[in-house]
Design a protein around this motif. Structure first.
Motif, mmCIF file in Angstrom:
data_model
loop_
_atom_site.group_PDB
_atom_site.id
_atom_site.type_symbol
_atom_site.label_atom_id
_atom_site.label_comp_id
_atom_site.label_asym_id
_atom_site.label_seq_id
_atom_site.Cartn_x
_atom_site.Cartn_y
_atom_site.Cartn_z
ATOM 1 N N SER A 150 -54.812 -18.230 -13.071
ATOM 2 C CA SER A 150 -54.484 -19.129 -11.959
ATOM 3 C C SER A 150 -55.545 -20.215 -11.788
ATOM 4 O O SER A 150 -55.239 -21.319 -11.322
ATOM 5 C CB SER A 150 -54.314 -18.340 -10.654
ATOM 6 O OG SER A 150 -55.561 -17.873 -10.166
ATOM 7 N N ASP A 151 -56.799 -19.919 -12.170
ATOM 8 C CA ASP A 151 -57.846 -20.942 -12.147
ATOM 9 C C ASP A 151 -57.621 -21.988 -13.234
ATOM 10 O O ASP A 151 -58.007 -23.144 -13.084
ATOM 11 C CB ASP A 151 -59.231 -20.304 -12.376
ATOM 12 C CG ASP A 151 -59.709 -19.489 -11.187
ATOM 13 O OD1 ASP A 151 -59.331 -19.821 -10.048
ATOM 14 O OD2 ASP A 151 -60.466 -18.518 -11.399
ATOM 15 N N LYS A 152 -57.027 -21.562 -14.330
ATOM 16 C CA LYS A 152 -56.890 -22.434 -15.500
ATOM 17 C C LYS A 152 -55.634 -23.305 -15.466
ATOM 18 O O LYS A 152 -55.689 -24.492 -15.806
ATOM 19 C CB LYS A 152 -56.890 -21.588 -16.793
ATOM 20 C CG LYS A 152 -58.167 -20.768 -16.995
ATOM 21 C CD LYS A 152 -59.387 -21.656 -17.063
ATOM 22 C CE LYS A 152 -60.678 -20.849 -17.256
ATOM 23 N NZ LYS A 152 -61.866 -21.722 -17.239
ATOM 24 N N ILE A 153 -54.506 -22.741 -15.102
ATOM 25 C CA ILE A 153 -53.249 -23.495 -15.195
ATOM 26 C C ILE A 153 -52.583 -23.706 -13.837
ATOM 27 O O ILE A 153 -51.533 -24.333 -13.756
ATOM 28 C CB ILE A 153 -52.253 -22.826 -16.166
ATOM 29 C CG1 ILE A 153 -51.751 -21.483 -15.615
ATOM 30 C CG2 ILE A 153 -52.870 -22.642 -17.538
ATOM 31 C CD1 ILE A 153 -50.597 -20.890 -16.413
ATOM 32 N N GLY A 154 -53.169 -23.182 -12.772
ATOM 33 C CA GLY A 154 -52.586 -23.341 -11.438
ATOM 34 C C GLY A 154 -51.763 -22.130 -11.027
ATOM 35 O O GLY A 154 -51.303 -21.342 -11.854
ATOM 36 N N THR A 155 -51.562 -21.995 -9.732
ATOM 37 C CA THR A 155 -50.901 -20.811 -9.182
ATOM 38 C C THR A 155 -49.421 -20.749 -9.535
ATOM 39 O O THR A 155 -48.897 -19.692 -9.881
ATOM 40 C CB THR A 155 -51.059 -20.808 -7.647
ATOM 41 O OG1 THR A 155 -52.425 -21.009 -7.325
ATOM 42 C CG2 THR A 155 -50.596 -19.485 -7.069
ATOM 43 N N ARG A 156 -48.733 -21.892 -9.439
ATOM 44 C CA ARG A 156 -47.278 -21.889 -9.647
ATOM 45 C C ARG A 156 -46.895 -21.298 -10.998
ATOM 46 O O ARG A 156 -46.091 -20.358 -11.085
ATOM 47 C CB ARG A 156 -46.719 -23.304 -9.527
ATOM 48 C CG ARG A 156 -45.245 -23.406 -9.924
ATOM 49 C CD ARG A 156 -44.713 -24.793 -9.664
ATOM 50 N NE ARG A 156 -44.749 -25.077 -8.230
ATOM 51 C CZ ARG A 156 -44.686 -26.309 -7.720
ATOM 52 N NH1 ARG A 156 -44.615 -27.352 -8.528
ATOM 53 N NH2 ARG A 156 -44.711 -26.485 -6.418
ATOM 54 N N TRP A 157 -47.474 -21.815 -12.074
ATOM 55 C CA TRP A 157 -47.038 -21.363 -13.395
ATOM 56 C C TRP A 157 -47.580 -19.980 -13.726
ATOM 57 O O TRP A 157 -46.985 -19.247 -14.518
ATOM 58 C CB TRP A 157 -47.417 -22.406 -14.456
ATOM 59 C CG TRP A 157 -46.701 -23.690 -14.199
ATOM 60 C CD1 TRP A 157 -47.233 -24.888 -13.831
ATOM 61 C CD2 TRP A 157 -45.277 -23.876 -14.232
ATOM 62 N NE1 TRP A 157 -46.239 -25.823 -13.625
ATOM 63 C CE2 TRP A 157 -45.031 -25.233 -13.861
ATOM 64 C CE3 TRP A 157 -44.193 -23.053 -14.518
ATOM 65 C CZ2 TRP A 157 -43.747 -25.756 -13.788
ATOM 66 C CZ3 TRP A 157 -42.916 -23.575 -14.442
ATOM 67 C CH2 TRP A 157 -42.699 -24.917 -14.086
ATOM 68 N N THR A 158 -48.672 -19.593 -13.084
ATOM 69 C CA THR A 158 -49.157 -18.227 -13.264
ATOM 70 C C THR A 158 -48.199 -17.243 -12.607
ATOM 71 O O THR A 158 -47.916 -16.172 -13.158
ATOM 72 C CB THR A 158 -50.573 -18.068 -12.664
ATOM 73 O OG1 THR A 158 -51.437 -19.053 -13.233
ATOM 74 C CG2 THR A 158 -51.133 -16.688 -12.969
ATOM 75 N N MET A 159 -47.677 -17.592 -11.432
ATOM 76 C CA MET A 159 -46.678 -16.745 -10.772
ATOM 77 C C MET A 159 -45.403 -16.645 -11.604
ATOM 78 O O MET A 159 -44.806 -15.566 -11.740
ATOM 79 C CB MET A 159 -46.369 -17.283 -9.371
ATOM 80 C CG MET A 159 -47.517 -17.138 -8.390
ATOM 81 S SD MET A 159 -47.236 -17.969 -6.797
ATOM 82 C CE MET A 159 -45.996 -16.891 -6.048
ATOM 83 N N VAL A 160 -44.985 -17.768 -12.176
ATOM 84 C CA VAL A 160 -43.774 -17.763 -13.009
ATOM 85 C C VAL A 160 -43.973 -16.890 -14.245
ATOM 86 O O VAL A 160 -43.116 -16.058 -14.587
ATOM 87 C CB VAL A 160 -43.399 -19.208 -13.417
ATOM 88 C CG1 VAL A 160 -42.297 -19.204 -14.474
ATOM 89 C CG2 VAL A 160 -42.970 -20.006 -12.190
ATOM 90 N N LEU A 161 -45.111 -17.065 -14.923
ATOM 91 C CA LEU A 161 -45.372 -16.276 -16.137
ATOM 92 C C LEU A 161 -45.601 -14.800 -15.821
ATOM 93 O O LEU A 161 -45.086 -13.918 -16.511
ATOM 94 C CB LEU A 161 -46.598 -16.840 -16.864
ATOM 95 C CG LEU A 161 -46.426 -18.210 -17.532
ATOM 96 C CD1 LEU A 161 -47.776 -18.723 -18.033
ATOM 97 C CD2 LEU A 161 -45.427 -18.110 -18.685
ATOM 98 N N GLY A 162 -46.401 -14.528 -14.774
ATOM 99 C CA GLY A 162 -46.750 -13.146 -14.446
ATOM 100 C C GLY A 162 -45.570 -12.346 -13.955
ATOM 101 O O GLY A 162 -45.219 -11.303 -14.520
ATOM 102 N N TRP A 163 -44.915 -12.841 -12.915
ATOM 103 C CA TRP A 163 -43.812 -12.076 -12.347
ATOM 104 C C TRP A 163 -42.522 -12.246 -13.135
ATOM 105 O O TRP A 163 -41.691 -11.339 -13.179
ATOM 106 C CB TRP A 163 -43.651 -12.422 -10.875
ATOM 107 C CG TRP A 163 -44.619 -11.610 -10.033
ATOM 108 C CD1 TRP A 163 -45.029 -10.337 -10.306
ATOM 109 C CD2 TRP A 163 -45.301 -12.003 -8.842
ATOM 110 N NE1 TRP A 163 -45.924 -9.902 -9.351
ATOM 111 C CE2 TRP A 163 -46.101 -10.912 -8.434
ATOM 112 C CE3 TRP A 163 -45.307 -13.161 -8.082
ATOM 113 C CZ2 TRP A 163 -46.894 -10.944 -7.289
ATOM 114 C CZ3 TRP A 163 -46.096 -13.182 -6.941
ATOM 115 C CH2 TRP A 163 -46.883 -12.095 -6.546
#
Length: 442
Positions: free
Chosen positions: A314-327
């Motif tokens: 989330s520090d590297k690519i931002g919260t939005r796309w981390t949420m999309v990839l993670g969940w």
């Protein structure tokens, strides 16, 4: 989300400093994570010895099912006490300081844990034994309700903006590590002592040791410093006379809904994938208990690693796309896991994979801390998180159990649906940008 926007969101929680993590940050993070591990261990170790506790703290003439039901009822009391304890501890955390309440929460967990390990049984003091056990669980629940939101806020407000997600993810991994520590201790105890020895005295060891180590952690937290953001707030103005919870309910309902929905995703992932699935594997697919617990232990390890990874990402690519990839990844790997059961030859690998994506639960505090302003942050996060966990954490096992009667893939469908919800929440503006102070019009 652009790097500029992402940095602006992080500034709300971690301050505008873009320095790297320093020695003081590592000390804060390690002591906070250690305390969280021990506190969560103290809270969950009860369930690993529920059967023994049931035979010792209730009348021998009770049927087994009644003893088990009453023991699990006492365990559940800890969850029911979470919202009240969390709100009270958070209230004073916003009023008199994060550090004091952060230390109090682990004290309130350590002492009852130690007392449980020393309690006389029903044979010695009769009905007072289960009543005292219930009281200790209520105190533990109140403590855990304040500890997790308190730890997230404390570490977030100490962390440099560029490592905000990594710091919170690392802390969350320490908390989830408490589950693993409890299961390892239970395996060691059952391997070292006979069932008679465990029944007679050895069951007390994990509680006594947990209590002692918790008190050590209380002492170590004395060396932590109050968060810079809280100190700055105190210098600029005295604490608002209004109750923080009143401010939250009037001005920050959107943030409460966001955190509550993310808590629904988190509680489903933990309760179903980590806590519910071992029994499900044994009952529905007749997988040997030893194999189910082995796979579960590996999944708990990858969950712990995943918490750090998704926070870092989330520090590297931002919260939005981390949420999309993670969940989103949790949805895919959930079906990969459950639809290929029993499939024992790849059970551990597939369980480990879904466990890693469940680690994206660390995104809840990444989003939740910065969803509220500093003055009411502890109360806002604690209220929304604990109220939602009390509801969804309690209802999820019953819902899945009933649904499973008509569809054995119920756990897969439910977890996958929550993964879709978590990914969709990434497009909520508040999740990405955090709380922003309103600018008065000229």
């Amino acid at each position: 989300m652009s790097k500029t926007a992402n940095a602006r969101a992080h500034q709300v929680a971690g301050g505008a400093h873009h320095r790297p993590l320093n020695r003081e940050d590592y000390k804060t993070l390690s002591l906070s994570a250690l305390g969280g591990t021990l506190e969560f261990y103290d809270f969950v170790v009860f369930v690993f010895f529920a059967n023994v506790i049931g035979t010792l703290f209730f009348p021998a003439e009770l049927p087994d099912w009644m003893r088990q039901l009453q023991t699990l009822g006492i365990f559940a009391a800890g969850y029911l006490a979470r919202p009240l304890g969390g709100i009270i501890i958070a209230h004073y955390g916003d009023k008199i300081g994060r550090k004091k309440m952060f230390t109090l929460s682990i004290f309130l967990m350590a002492v009852p844990t130690l007392v449980i390990g020393l309690l006389p049984t029903y044979a010695s003091i009769g009905i007072a034994a289960p009543l005292l056990l219930l009281l200790m669980r209520v105190l533990q629940g109140a403590a855990i309700g304040g500890e997790m939101p308190g730890a997230w806020v404390f570490v977030a407000e100490h962390s440099p903006a560029k490592n905000y997600g990594l710091a919170i993810g690392t802390l969350t991994s320490g908390i989830t590590g408490g589950i693993f520590l409890g299961s390892i201790f239970a395996v060691w105890l059952n391997s070292t002592y006979s069932q008679e020895e465990i029944h007679d005295w050895a069951w007390r060891l994990p509680f006594i040791l947990g209590g002692v180590f918790g008190l050590v952690s209380v002492y170590l937290r004395k060396f932590l410093q109050e968060t810079p953001l809280f100190q700055d707030m105190q210098k600029r103005k005295a604490a608002d006379a209004e109750l923080p919870i009143k401010t939250i309910l009037r001005d920050h309902r959107e943030a409460c809904w966001l955190v509550a929905l993310m808590t629904w995703v988190l509680s489903t992932a933990i309760v179903v994938v980590i806590l519910f699935t071992p029994a499900y594997l044994q009952k529905v697919f007749h997988i040997l208990p030893a194999d189910a617990m082995k796979a579960n232990a590996v999944a708990t390890v990858t969950l712990t690693i995943g918490c750090v990874f998704w926070g870092w990402l989330s520090d590297k690519i931002g919260t939005r796309w981390t949420m999309v990839l993670g969940w989103g990844g949790m949805t895919v790997t959930t079906y990969l896991f459950y639809l290929n059961l029993p499939g024992q030859e790849t059970l551990v690998l597939r369980y480990a994979l879904v466990g890693f994506f469940v680690g994206s639960i660390s995104l809840l505090p990444v989003v939740g801390v910065r969803a509220f302003p500093v003055a009411v942050r502890f109360t806002g996060l604690s209220f929304a998180y604990n109220m939602a966990y009390a509801v969804f954490g309690g209802l999820t096992p019953m819902l899945v159990s009933v649904w499973q009667q008509v569809d054995i893939m119920a756990p897969a469908h439910y977890v996958a649906a929550m993964g879709v919800l978590g990914a969709a929440l990434g497009f909520w503006k508040l999740a990405c940008y955090g709380w922003q102070p309103k600018v008065a019009k000229a």
